[in-house]
Design an enzyme around this catalytic site. Structure first.
Site, PDB file in Angstrom:
ATOM      1  N   SER A  97      60.646  16.924  18.371  1.00 55.79           N
ATOM      2  CA  SER A  97      59.845  16.152  17.420  1.00 55.79           C
ATOM      3  C   SER A  97      59.166  14.962  18.122  1.00 55.79           C
ATOM      4  O   SER A  97      58.419  15.152  19.071  1.00 55.79           O
ATOM      5  CB  SER A  97      60.728  15.703  16.251  1.00 55.79           C
ATOM      6  OG  SER A  97      59.964  15.152  15.206  1.00 55.79           O
ATOM      7  N   ASP A 193      58.226  24.611   9.193  1.00 58.26           N
ATOM      8  CA  ASP A 193      58.661  23.262   9.545  1.00 58.26           C
ATOM      9  C   ASP A 193      58.203  22.326   8.426  1.00 58.26           C
ATOM     10  O   ASP A 193      57.008  22.219   8.157  1.00 58.26           O
ATOM     11  CB  ASP A 193      58.050  22.852  10.891  1.00 58.26           C
ATOM     12  CG  ASP A 193      58.585  21.530  11.428  1.00 58.26           C
ATOM     13  OD1 ASP A 193      58.888  20.625  10.612  1.00 58.26           O
ATOM     14  OD2 ASP A 193      58.680  21.380  12.654  1.00 58.26           O
ATOM     15  N   HIS A 223      62.687  22.405  11.209  1.00 58.71           N
ATOM     16  CA  HIS A 223      62.260  21.379  12.157  1.00 58.71           C
ATOM     17  C   HIS A 223      63.299  21.064  13.242  1.00 58.71           C
ATOM     18  O   HIS A 223      62.987  21.037  14.429  1.00 58.71           O
ATOM     19  CB  HIS A 223      61.901  20.093  11.409  1.00 58.71           C
ATOM     20  CG  HIS A 223      61.388  19.013  12.317  1.00 58.71           C
ATOM     21  ND1 HIS A 223      60.232  19.152  13.045  1.00 58.71           N
ATOM     22  CD2 HIS A 223      61.892  17.787  12.632  1.00 58.71           C
ATOM     23  CE1 HIS A 223      60.027  18.058  13.764  1.00 58.71           C
ATOM     24  NE2 HIS A 223      61.015  17.224  13.534  1.00 58.71           N
TER      25      HIS A 223
END
Length: 251
Positions: A97, A193, A223
């Site tokens: 991320s 996601d 995610h």
């Protein structure tokens, strides 16, 4: 910045000693090292030296995060990079991320980096713009977007709105750096996601100047893929990537 709260159990930095190949493993926005520790352990089992830093303002209390800036986060990973360089000949960077965003930041800053591994990396998240959210101080949590049942990410229960402005500045600056990044890359992207749109990974892939780059879809994870059903796939593919580059360099 000086943090005012103690570090949560499980959110501490981790370091696993191995050979002269170093891997810096970076967690994400509002998250902790818990989300990437398993990946770090897999890297170490493959023989590599691994360091997972705790980003400043993370892993304590969301009020600490509110006081931190994207510069603090960049400084954290920069310090981690140099820490590994003290004992390792080659450095690889893996990030989840916003950790992927910071991975790109480092790859542009240190072109001698051997390779990068991006996992649902963030580069364009307009829904996280402060202008797109209510005029409040804190929002509900964004953590634990995980498909696998009974698995939870150690992350903040609230998200500071001020911090959304910080990540927006980070992704804006990082987007401009992509055409300068030439290091080999593996880009993992979840097909579903709920935090970072999957299109982010395609956007990164298209704009990286790397000749050796690959987009790897993950069909069974959301995610936080490093804790999800495809975590073994990430580890296996990433270790093969590192070993392949290491062996080619010694030929």
């Amino acid at each position: 910045m000086k943090e005012q709260y103690p570090v949560m159990e499980g959110a501490e930095p981790f370091y696993f000693e191995g050979d002269k190949t170093g891997v810096l493993v970076i967690h994400g926005f509002t998250g902790t090292t818990q989300s990437v520790r398993s990946l770090g352990e897999s890297f170490n089992q493959a023989g590599f030296t691994v360091f997972g830093p705790r980003l400043r303002g993370h892993g304590t209390h969301y009020e600490d995060m509110e006081r931190s800036t994207y510069i603090d986060w960049c400084e954290t990973v920069d310090e981690g990079y140099h820490f590994l360089k003290e004992t390792c000949d080659d450095i690889y960077i893996a990030g989840l991320s916003m950790g992927g965003t910071l991975t790109l930041h480092l790859a542009e800053q240190y072109p001698q980096t051997k390779g990068i591994i991006l996992i649902n990396a963030a580069i364009d998240i307009p829904e996280m713009s402060p202008e797109a959210v209510p005029a409040v101080r804190f929002l509900d949590a964004i953590g634990s977007d995980i498909k696998k049942e009974n698995v939870e990410e150690l992350a903040y229960e609230k998200t500071p709105v001020k911090s959304l402005g910080e990540i927006q500045q980070l992704v804006k600056e990082t987007r401009q750096k992509l055409p300068q990044i030439q290091v080999p890359a593996r880009i993992f992207v979840s097909e579903v996601d709920h935090v970072v749109p999957p299109e982010n990974s395609s956007w990164i892939y298209d704009r990286l100047a790397s000749e050796d780059k690959r987009l790897i879809p993950m069909e069974d994870s959301y995610h936080v893929a490093t804790l999800d059903n495809n975590k073994e796939k990430i580890a296996i593919e990433s270790i093969a990537f590192i070993n392949g580059l290491t062996s080619s360099a010694t030929v």
